[in-house]
Design a protein around this motif. Sequence first.
Motif, PDB file in Angstrom:
ATOM      1  N   GLY A  54       0.769  -1.571   0.154  1.00 48.70           N
ATOM      2  CA  GLY A  54      -0.402   0.042  -0.085  1.00 48.70           C
ATOM      3  C   GLY A  54       0.854   1.087  -0.043  1.00 48.70           C
ATOM      4  N   SER A  55       0.595   2.555  -0.362  1.00 46.81           N
ATOM      5  CA  SER A  55       1.424   4.039  -0.663  1.00 46.81           C
ATOM      6  C   SER A  55       0.984   4.566   0.595  1.00 46.81           C
ATOM      7  N   GLU A  56       2.185   5.533   1.025  1.00 49.43           N
ATOM      8  CA  GLU A  56       1.447   6.001   2.274  1.00 49.43           C
ATOM      9  C   GLU A  56       0.782   6.983   2.285  1.00 49.43           C
ATOM     10  N   GLY A  57       0.265   7.681   3.056  1.00 44.89           N
ATOM     11  CA  GLY A  57      -0.361   8.440   2.428  1.00 44.89           C
ATOM     12  C   GLY A  57      -1.920   8.776   2.378  1.00 44.89           C
ATOM     13  N   ARG A  58      -2.454   7.820   1.742  1.00 41.18           N
ATOM     14  CA  ARG A  58      -3.554   7.273   0.583  1.00 41.18           C
ATOM     15  C   ARG A  58      -4.780   7.389   2.095  1.00 41.18           C
ATOM     16  N   ASN A  59      -4.157   6.499   3.244  1.00 39.01           N
ATOM     17  CA  ASN A  59      -5.778   6.847   3.828  1.00 39.01           C
ATOM     18  C   ASN A  59      -6.551   8.441   4.301  1.00 39.01           C
ATOM     19  N   ILE A  60      -5.242   9.325   4.071  1.00 43.04           N
ATOM     20  CA  ILE A  60      -5.931  10.643   4.306  1.00 43.04           C
ATOM     21  C   ILE A  60      -6.076  11.713   2.743  1.00 43.04           C
ATOM     22  N   SER A  61      -5.495  10.680   1.956  1.00 44.88           N
ATOM     23  CA  SER A  61      -5.576  11.429   1.057  1.00 44.88           C
ATOM     24  C   SER A  61      -6.593  12.320  -0.104  1.00 44.88           C
ATOM     25  N   THR A  62      -8.020  11.710   0.335  1.00 41.49           N
ATOM     26  CA  THR A  62      -9.057  12.621  -0.586  1.00 41.49           C
ATOM     27  C   THR A  62      -9.294  13.547   0.384  1.00 41.49           C
ATOM     28  N   ALA A  63      -8.706  13.494   1.917  1.00 42.76           N
ATOM     29  CA  ALA A  63      -9.343  15.149   2.573  1.00 42.76           C
ATOM     30  C   ALA A  63      -8.063  15.480   2.035  1.00 42.76           C
ATOM     31  N   GLN A  64      -7.170  15.391   1.821  1.00 41.79           N
ATOM     32  CA  GLN A  64      -5.760  15.874   1.899  1.00 41.79           C
ATOM     33  C   GLN A  64      -5.487  16.835   0.772  1.00 41.79           C
ATOM     34  N   GLY A  65      -6.238  16.119  -0.545  1.00 44.88           N
ATOM     35  CA  GLY A  65      -6.431  16.212  -1.527  1.00 44.88           C
ATOM     36  C   GLY A  65      -7.071  17.352  -1.650  1.00 44.88           C
ATOM     37  N   GLY A  66      -8.636  17.642  -0.909  1.00 41.03           N
ATOM     38  CA  GLY A  66      -9.573  18.347  -0.893  1.00 41.03           C
ATOM     39  C   GLY A  66      -9.484  19.692  -0.441  1.00 41.03           C
ATOM     40  N   PHE A  67      -8.089  19.473   0.383  1.00 40.89           N
ATOM     41  CA  PHE A  67      -7.583  20.631   1.151  1.00 40.89           C
ATOM     42  C   PHE A  67      -7.023  21.494  -0.026  1.00 40.89           C
ATOM     43  N   TYR A  68      -5.831  20.547  -0.980  1.00 40.79           N
ATOM     44  CA  TYR A  68      -5.430  21.183  -1.731  1.00 40.79           C
ATOM     45  C   TYR A  68      -5.724  22.391  -2.793  1.00 40.79           C
ATOM     46  N   VAL A  69      -7.501  21.300  -3.031  1.00 41.20           N
ATOM     47  CA  VAL A  69      -8.012  22.070  -4.078  1.00 41.20           C
ATOM     48  C   VAL A  69      -8.785  23.514  -3.848  1.00 41.20           C
ATOM     49  N   PHE A  70      -9.232  23.737  -2.413  1.00 44.51           N
ATOM     50  CA  PHE A  70      -9.826  24.384  -1.518  1.00 44.51           C
ATOM     51  C   PHE A  70      -8.778  25.986  -1.501  1.00 44.51           C
ATOM     52  N   GLU A  71      -7.579  25.187  -1.277  1.00 46.39           N
ATOM     53  CA  GLU A  71      -5.952  26.163  -0.988  1.00 46.39           C
ATOM     54  C   GLU A  71      -6.112  26.762  -2.244  1.00 46.39           C
ATOM     55  N   THR A  72      -6.329  26.128  -3.592  1.00 39.41           N
ATOM     56  CA  THR A  72      -6.057  26.827  -4.202  1.00 39.41           C
ATOM     57  C   THR A  72      -7.273  27.702  -5.158  1.00 39.41           C
ATOM     58  N   LEU A  73      -8.474  27.034  -4.710  1.00 37.68           N
ATOM     59  CA  LEU A  73      -9.425  27.966  -5.824  1.00 37.68           C
ATOM     60  C   LEU A  73     -10.290  29.044  -4.484  1.00 37.68           C
ATOM     61  N   ARG A  74      -9.534  29.576  -2.976  1.00 35.34           N
ATOM     62  CA  ARG A  74     -10.465  29.974  -2.193  1.00 35.34           C
ATOM     63  C   ARG A  74     -10.092  31.725  -2.306  1.00 35.34           C
ATOM     64  N   ARG A  75      -9.207  31.595  -2.665  1.00 33.25           N
ATOM     65  CA  ARG A  75      -9.292  33.604  -2.947  1.00 33.25           C
ATOM     66  C   ARG A  75      -9.944  33.504  -4.286  1.00 33.25           C
ATOM     67  N   GLU A  76     -10.012  32.950  -5.503  1.00 32.07           N
ATOM     68  CA  GLU A  76     -10.649  33.825  -6.735  1.00 32.07           C
ATOM     69  C   GLU A  76     -12.387  33.544  -6.333  1.00 32.07           C
ATOM     70  N   LEU A  77     -12.703  32.787  -5.268  1.00 36.99           N
ATOM     71  CA  LEU A  77     -13.609  32.326  -5.235  1.00 36.99           C
ATOM     72  C   LEU A  77     -14.326  33.486  -3.931  1.00 36.99           C
ATOM     73  N   GLY A  78     -13.073  34.061  -2.938  1.00 38.73           N
ATOM     74  CA  GLY A  78     -13.880  34.953  -2.674  1.00 38.73           C
ATOM     75  C   GLY A  78     -13.742  35.105  -0.941  1.00 38.73           C
ATOM     76  N   LEU A  79     -12.868  33.278  -0.611  1.00 36.01           N
ATOM     77  CA  LEU A  79     -13.324  33.271   0.327  1.00 36.01           C
ATOM     78  C   LEU A  79     -11.988  33.968   2.293  1.00 36.01           C
ATOM     79  N   PRO A  80     -12.908  34.036   2.997  1.00 31.91           N
ATOM     80  CA  PRO A  80     -11.870  34.322   3.946  1.00 31.91           C
ATOM     81  C   PRO A  80     -10.570  33.991   4.024  1.00 31.91           C
ATOM     82  N   GLU A  81      -9.120  34.248   4.820  1.00 27.24           N
ATOM     83  CA  GLU A  81      -7.696  33.965   5.137  1.00 27.24           C
ATOM     84  C   GLU A  81      -8.229  32.015   6.207  1.00 27.24           C
ATOM     85  N   LYS A  82      -9.410  33.316   7.635  1.00 27.45           N
ATOM     86  CA  LYS A  82     -10.132  32.086   8.240  1.00 27.45           C
ATOM     87  C   LYS A  82     -11.603  31.910   7.783  1.00 27.45           C
TER      88      LYS A  82
END
Length: 407
Positions: A179-207
């Motif tokens: 098995g691969s390291e990181g697989r168990n959290i990869s879905t949530a972690q990937g979702g966070f990378y997507v969110f971080e990339t789009l956060r400002r563009e979509l007008g969300l605050p820092e916090k």
Amino acid sequence: MQNPFQNAMAQLDKVAKIKDFGDEFIACLRQPDRDIRITIPVKMDDGSMKVFEGYRVEYNNTLGPYKGGIRYHPNTEINEVKALGFWMMLKCAVAGIPMGGGKGGVTVEPKDLSKKESERLSRGWIQKLSDVLGPYKDVPAPDVNTTPEIMEWMADEYGKITGDKTGAVITGKPLDKGGSEGRNISTAQGGFYVFETLRRELGLPEKCKVVIQGFGNVGNNAADIWSKAGHVVIAVSDSKGGIYKADGIDIKKLAEHKKNTGSLSGFEGSSNITNQELLEIECDLLIPAAFENVVTEANAGKIKAKIVLELANGPTTPEADEILFKKNIPVIPDILANSGGVVVSYFEWDQNLKQEHWSEKEVFEKLRPMLEDASKKILEKAREANTSLRMGAFILALERIKEKMRG
Ligand code: NAD
């Protein structure tokens, strides 16, 4: 509930109206390359024999070997598996991995099986399908109610039948079995990378104030990742109901509370809420991370989140999608938001074939830029066509598949 494959085809019709892909190409995607139905006789512990119905849908392999999980559920049937295979095809294309789309399943209530019966069923699934599976042909993975242990039995059975020693026929295996390291959290972690990339563009605050439905693998890890990054998780829920705490929930303490009491309710300083109330809380980010069809025509109008990030598969119905689009609430679609899981599955396959083992750091360093790139491209596609992010993701996926089909 609507037939999920009809929902998927309605989405295909919709994208075909937004961009002209040509009738022949769209016709190619209306049916899977193959849908295989099998019967699996299983010897039960009491000596009787029970026959289960199983499936493998090989939807499309233009971009690479069919890839997609195996679901064990009493409601699993061929139309659900076909729809999930179609979405896997798009998800792999969006993420930019050389994999096609497939999905599998068995109609079974897994809670009714002993461990030995589950093992015989899982090995039986492989025995019936070993001819069509293979590291370069069709590579299954876990899905709802299938575990790393089940993947280990399946990989072992495939190895016994074919002599394959790489283990690359199936992903989601335990760490000490390839098995691969990181697989168990990869879905949530990937979702966070997507969110971080789009956060400002979509007008969300820092916090951001974050609300999460589901506290299983994906929901719990998401709650943990978002709070560690400084956001405030104000509500979470599971199948029994949810809790709300305006000044933020300590996720580690909540996970302990759930472990000790079996439920989220009664957590110190919080108030109990229903799943319906949770969806309607005013917040910056709503993350459905439980099941399909939870945001519907009936409740979409009441959603007060600024953005919805779909970590679950198919949580928003097509009707609800329209309502949210009109309300200017962007929905970051499942085929982008939860694609971290399949990308790390692909990394597992790659590591198995190369006989390598990458560290978790290495895995996430490879994952992050892929999801950043996909997120930016989808935003661009959606803006160009003045459409939703979901349709932007469909456009990106179909362009990539069409280009490869042309050769
Ligand atoms: P899981 O079984 O670990 O967790 C599901 C959670 O949802 C549990 O907390 C359960 O109590 C809760 N739940 C069930 N019914 C609910 C309801 N009616 N209302 C609110 N909560 C409810 O499953 P998971 O692996 O976390 O998957 C969650 C979703 O994410 C699914 O849609 C799955 O297809 C999708 N997904 C998971 C992965 C992965 O890597 N695990 C990858 C891609 C997509």
